[in-house]
Structure formats: structure tokens, C-alpha cells
Design a protein around this motif. Structure first.
Motif, mmCIF file in Angstrom:
data_model
loop_
_atom_site.group_PDB
_atom_site.id
_atom_site.type_symbol
_atom_site.label_atom_id
_atom_site.label_comp_id
_atom_site.label_asym_id
_atom_site.label_seq_id
_atom_site.Cartn_x
_atom_site.Cartn_y
_atom_site.Cartn_z
ATOM 1 N N LYS A 218 0.825 -1.221 0.000
ATOM 2 C CA LYS A 218 0.000 0.000 0.000
ATOM 3 C C LYS A 218 0.851 1.258 0.000
ATOM 4 O O LYS A 218 0.602 2.181 -0.776
ATOM 5 N N GLU A 219 1.845 1.321 0.894
ATOM 6 C CA GLU A 219 2.589 2.561 1.100
ATOM 7 C C GLU A 219 3.754 2.764 0.138
ATOM 8 O O GLU A 219 4.132 3.894 -0.142
ATOM 9 N N HIS A 220 4.359 1.659 -0.335
ATOM 10 C CA HIS A 220 5.554 1.788 -1.168
ATOM 11 C C HIS A 220 5.385 1.195 -2.564
ATOM 12 O O HIS A 220 6.330 1.190 -3.346
ATOM 13 N N GLY A 221 4.208 0.673 -2.859
ATOM 14 C CA GLY A 221 3.953 0.123 -4.186
ATOM 15 C C GLY A 221 4.699 -1.162 -4.488
ATOM 16 O O GLY A 221 4.950 -1.478 -5.653
ATOM 17 N N PHE A 222 5.065 -1.930 -3.451
ATOM 18 C CA PHE A 222 5.752 -3.198 -3.684
ATOM 19 C C PHE A 222 4.832 -4.132 -4.469
ATOM 20 O O PHE A 222 3.671 -4.298 -4.108
ATOM 21 N N PRO A 223 5.357 -4.754 -5.527
ATOM 22 C CA PRO A 223 4.539 -5.720 -6.259
ATOM 23 C C PRO A 223 4.315 -6.997 -5.441
ATOM 24 O O PRO A 223 4.991 -7.236 -4.445
ATOM 25 N N LYS A 224 3.373 -7.785 -5.903
ATOM 26 C CA LYS A 224 2.916 -8.971 -5.178
ATOM 27 C C LYS A 224 4.034 -9.961 -4.854
ATOM 28 O O LYS A 224 3.985 -10.638 -3.843
ATOM 29 N N GLN A 225 5.057 -10.056 -5.685
ATOM 30 C CA GLN A 225 6.088 -11.082 -5.497
ATOM 31 C C GLN A 225 6.981 -10.847 -4.284
ATOM 32 O O GLN A 225 7.680 -11.745 -3.840
ATOM 33 N N TYR A 226 6.976 -9.632 -3.711
ATOM 34 C CA TYR A 226 7.862 -9.315 -2.597
ATOM 35 C C TYR A 226 7.197 -9.554 -1.246
ATOM 36 O O TYR A 226 6.070 -9.115 -1.028
ATOM 37 N N LEU A 227 7.933 -10.224 -0.355
ATOM 38 C CA LEU A 227 7.492 -10.410 1.022
ATOM 39 C C LEU A 227 8.470 -9.681 1.935
ATOM 40 O O LEU A 227 9.686 -9.849 1.803
ATOM 41 N N VAL A 228 7.953 -8.881 2.848
ATOM 42 C CA VAL A 228 8.788 -8.196 3.830
ATOM 43 C C VAL A 228 9.005 -9.159 4.994
ATOM 44 O O VAL A 228 8.054 -9.557 5.659
ATOM 45 N N LEU A 229 10.266 -9.538 5.221
ATOM 46 C CA LEU A 229 10.596 -10.578 6.194
ATOM 47 C C LEU A 229 10.918 -10.065 7.586
ATOM 48 O O LEU A 229 10.963 -10.854 8.530
#
Length: 142
Positions: A79-90
Motif C-alpha cells: 500500500k505505502e511503497h507500491g511493492f509488487p505482489k512477489q515481494y514479502l517483507v521478512l
């Protein structure tokens, strides 16, 4: 043959790290719309976090347990940074940076929010670890 680092069970042998319900992992991945590597899934099917080791200065989040987890941080980053679906924040934020897994390539990145996020989105950021397996070996020093 295990797809996890050999000594990982020695490091995470305590009862508090044992995953009670591996369905939580699958449900979280479905909600996030990603298919992570076998190593990633096996790690979270066996172990529940969060984790903290001194070898990599980030708190490694659990995928589903706790209020702050991979799922919640990933949704926020989308939502906030426009990360695409493939990225997971670990990870938790540490020094304005997070650890990010690309579920398509299985590479793990250290992403700072002073330009590193833009490089990641452009595909120009160099990975910190070439696979989630390599990341686990370094993170848990095993």
C-alpha cells in the motif's frame, strides 16, 4: 533430505519455535497471493517466530503469528511503497531498512527506504543473499 540448513534444528530446537499449525503458513501465502520457495515454506511450516540472531541485525518476523508479521508488513509495503505482489517483507524495520524476499527468484534483499526501495522496484538492487536457504545459513549461523 532436508531443504533447510543442516544445523538449523540445533539452533531452533526449543519448544517456543515449534510451529503448532502449519495451515497458518499456507493460508497466509494464499492471502498474499504468492508461491514461495520450498525452503521458505518448509522453514515456516516447522518454525514459528519472531526470531532474533546477532549475525544479521534484523528481527525476522513470523509469517502469521503475532500482530506484526510478514503478512501485515507486506500488505503495508504494498500500500505505502507500491511493492509488487512477489515481494514479502521478512523483517521489522531496522535503521530504516527491511529484509525483502522476491518469491519469484528466491533472492533476499536488504532494502533501505532512502533509495533502495526505488532500486528494488526498478530491478536494479543487488541481492544480499542469492536464496532463502543462503539467508537462513547466514541469519542463524548454521
Amino acid at each position: 533430505m532436508s531443504i533447510l540448513p543442516e544445523r538449523l534444528d540445533e539452533v531452533l530446537g526449543e519448544e517456543i519455535y515449534k510451529r503448532e499449525d502449519s495451515k497458518l503458513v499456507q493460508y497466509a501465502l494464499i492471502r498474499l497471493g504468492v508461491n514461495a520457495s520450498d525452503t521458505f515454506q518448509e522453514f515456516y511450516n516447522q518454525y514459528a517466530g519472531p526470531f532474533w540472531e546477532e549475525y544479521v541485525p534484523f528481527e525476522l518476523l513470523d509469517i502469521a503469528d503475532e500482530e506484526s508479521n510478514i503478512e501485515s508488513y507486506t500488505i503495508t509495503s504494498r500500500k505505502e511503497h507500491g511493492f509488487p505482489k512477489q515481494y514479502l517483507v521478512l523483517s521489522e524495520m531496522s535503521a530504516n531498512s527491511v529484509l525483502v524476499l522476491d518469491t519469484v527468484t528466491d533472492k533476499v534483499y536488504t532494502v533501505n527506504f532512502e533509495g533502495g526501495d526505488e532500486l528494488l522496484l526498478k530491478g536494479e538492487l543487488k541481492e544480499t543473499w542469492s536464496s532463502f536457504f543462503d539467508f537462513l545459513k547466514t541469519y542463524f549461523n548454521c
